[in-house]
Design a protein around this motif. Structure first.
Motif, PDB file in Angstrom:
ATOM      1  N   ASN A   6       0.864  -1.316   0.196  1.00  0.00           N
ATOM      2  CA  ASN A   6      -0.036  -0.002  -0.131  1.00  0.00           C
ATOM      3  C   ASN A   6       1.067   1.269   0.030  1.00  0.00           C
ATOM      4  O   ASN A   6       0.544   2.265  -0.604  1.00  0.00           O
ATOM      5  CB  ASN A   6      -0.893   0.065   1.179  1.00  0.00           C
ATOM      6  CG  ASN A   6      -2.021  -0.961   1.125  1.00  0.00           C
ATOM      7  OD1 ASN A   6      -2.503  -1.461   0.003  1.00  0.00           O
ATOM      8  ND2 ASN A   6      -2.611  -1.330   2.149  1.00  0.00           N
ATOM      9  N   ASP A   7       2.056   1.071   0.640  1.00  0.00           N
ATOM     10  CA  ASP A   7       3.007   2.469   0.825  1.00  0.00           C
ATOM     11  C   ASP A   7       3.261   2.627  -0.427  1.00  0.00           C
ATOM     12  O   ASP A   7       3.668   3.728  -1.085  1.00  0.00           O
ATOM     13  CB  ASP A   7       4.046   2.184   1.725  1.00  0.00           C
ATOM     14  CG  ASP A   7       3.446   2.222   3.250  1.00  0.00           C
ATOM     15  OD1 ASP A   7       2.496   2.688   3.343  1.00  0.00           O
ATOM     16  OD2 ASP A   7       4.399   1.832   4.017  1.00  0.00           O
ATOM     17  N   LYS A  26       1.377   7.489  -6.499  1.00  0.00           N
ATOM     18  CA  LYS A  26       0.442   8.522  -6.729  1.00  0.00           C
ATOM     19  C   LYS A  26       0.943   9.891  -6.207  1.00  0.00           C
ATOM     20  O   LYS A  26       0.661  10.954  -6.949  1.00  0.00           O
ATOM     21  CB  LYS A  26      -1.050   8.071  -6.101  1.00  0.00           C
ATOM     22  CG  LYS A  26      -1.586   6.834  -6.696  1.00  0.00           C
ATOM     23  CD  LYS A  26      -3.009   6.796  -5.627  1.00  0.00           C
ATOM     24  CE  LYS A  26      -3.568   5.244  -6.197  1.00  0.00           C
ATOM     25  NZ  LYS A  26      -4.752   4.867  -5.320  1.00  0.00           N
ATOM     26  N   SER A  40       0.494   4.048  -2.624  1.00  0.00           N
ATOM     27  CA  SER A  40       0.533   5.703  -2.179  1.00  0.00           C
ATOM     28  C   SER A  40       1.648   6.569  -2.653  1.00  0.00           C
ATOM     29  O   SER A  40       1.460   7.724  -3.294  1.00  0.00           O
ATOM     30  CB  SER A  40       0.477   5.791  -0.862  1.00  0.00           C
ATOM     31  OG  SER A  40      -0.643   5.018  -0.290  1.00  0.00           O
TER      32      SER A  40
END
Length: 431
Positions: free
Chosen positions: A396-397, A403, A400
């Protein structure tokens, strides 16, 4: 017949190829967008016409300083009926009159009223020209914003596709471990949800491209929409590490120069209002021929001076002076406020640009670290060295970080565009 069967497919293939080429998206560079906006944007066209109007107004006002010459040509007939009361006989008579000539008037002195009005009109031209510069600066900001948004939307599709591949790979790995009894159902459902979210964001990014394309077409001044793509990078060129002289930049800003021109025009209007108290002196002359036959033979001429001086008009002229002075005071305060706001705006835009540039550098390092951690964590998870909960946090890091880095790049370009607009640069500024 064989030749026909061979040639026909070739022709159809070539026609199909040409049609596909004709329907391909137009690729635009930043320079292409600038050139098209300069030519077609309606706000710029409106500003140009405003300058033309002010120039025409000056010419109209200036005409009062020159002789006003008229010519005339006339022919008329008049009839009378006279009745003798004694004999009851009516006599009819007609009279023909023919005239032609020339006449003129020349303003000699009006307390410099017209001269001050001409000077005021000249300042209004300057204000209109600075308004064009300000409009061009605003159009450039909107155009650059639309260009960057489309560039970001195009890049976001690539990022979204990459994230979808990451989520798909994660789901495949977790599925294998789940089917082998090494992972729980919650991890599988989480991976499926992450993939569904990635696919949604990919579809959303594709829709955003269409919206950004329409916005760019509007800012270029296009009358008809057609899909386009832009070619560019996320390099920021306005990396001013040394803070410039903000006060000097503000003095040359079109909005301040426009305000000062309006203020100067109002000053001349005050002088023009005071001139109403002075006598107005003008000369007139004319030469005519007139008679009852054509061509007329009788000569007539006139030459004279006239003076007008107001004595009492119910305080009209004093009210005009008060109004003109109040307008000047208002514009003087507006100019001061504009200058103060410009300096603050320049400081704010410069700080935002520096912050955006540094943020991009930080996010690049964050992304590099997240990519390296993701590679290591995937290898560790595949052999069971770390749990799903730890691995998914690292994944997930990474998502993120991808983005955030793209957003930081786009924000830096937008901060650069705002800084350029704060300086008052126009569409001619190609950066």
């Amino acid at each position: 017949m064989m030749k026909k069967y061979v040639v026909l497919p070739i022709i159809l293939f070539l026609l199909g190829f040409l049609c596909r080429g004709a329907m391909a998206e137009e690729i635009l560079s930043w320079e292409d967008c600038l050139a098209e906006a300069r030519q077609n944007h309606p706000d710029l066209i409106s500003a140009v016409e405003s300058v033309k109007q002010q120039k025409a107004s000056k010419a109209i006002t200036s005409s009062g300083l020159f002789p006003q010459i008229d010519t005339n040509l006339g022919a008329s007939t008049a009839g009378t009926n006279t009745t003798n009361t004694t004999t009851d006989v009516t006599t009819k008579a007609t009279t023909d009159t023919y005239t032609y000539g020339v006449s003129g008037t020349q303003l000699i002195f009006d307390g410099f009223k017209t001269l001050n009005q001409v000077k005021s009109a000249a300042e209004n031209i300057k204000a209109a020209q600075e308004n064009y510069r300000f409009t061009s600066s605003s159009v450039r900001l909107n155009l650059r914003t639309a260009f960057v948004n489309l560039l970001k939307a195009q890049e976001l599709i690539k990022v979204a596709e990459e994230i979808a591949r990451i989520r798909k790979g994660s789901l495949e790995l977790i599925t294998l471990r789940y089917e082998s009894g090494l992972e729980h159902r919650g991890a599988l459902l989480t991976a499926e949800a992450n993939l569904a979210e990635a696919l949604f964001e990919l579809a959303q990014a594709k829709r955003d491209v269409g919206l950004s394309q329409r916005q760019l077409a509007k800012e270029m001044g296009r009358k008809e929409f057609q899909p386009v793509s832009v070619n560019g990078d996320f390099s920021v060129r306005e990396e001013s590490l040394e803070k410039p002289d903000l006060e000097m930049l503000a003095k040359n800003h079109p909005s301040l120069l426009q305000a000062l021109a309006k203020m100067n025009a109002a000053a001349f209007e005050i002088n023009s209002a005071y001139a109403e108290f002075a006598p107005a002196l003008s000369g007139d002359a004319g030469a005519n021929k007139k008679s009852s036959h054509w061509p007329p033979q009788d000569d007539n001429w006139n030459l004279g001076l006239s003076v007008t001086l107001p004595i009492f008009e119910g305080g009209l002229r004093m009210a005009q002076v008060s109004k003109a002075r109040a307008a000047y005071n208002q514009l003087e305060a507006d100019a001061r406020s504009t200058g103060d706001s410009l300096v603050v705006g320049l400081e704010k835009s410069w700080v935002a640009l520096q912050d955006a540039i540094e943020t991009t550098g930080v996010q690049r390092k964050v992304l590099n670290a997240a990519e390296e951690r993701s590679k290591i964590a995937e290898a560790q998870y595949s052999v069971g060295f770390i749990t799903f909960d730890n691995w998914i946090i690292i994944e997930n890091d990474l998502v993120s970080a991808k983005k955030a880095f793209l957003s930081a790049q786009a924000n830096a370009l937008l901060a650069e565009a705002n800084w350029i607009q704060a300086k008052g640069e126009t569409l001619e500024y190609a950066q």
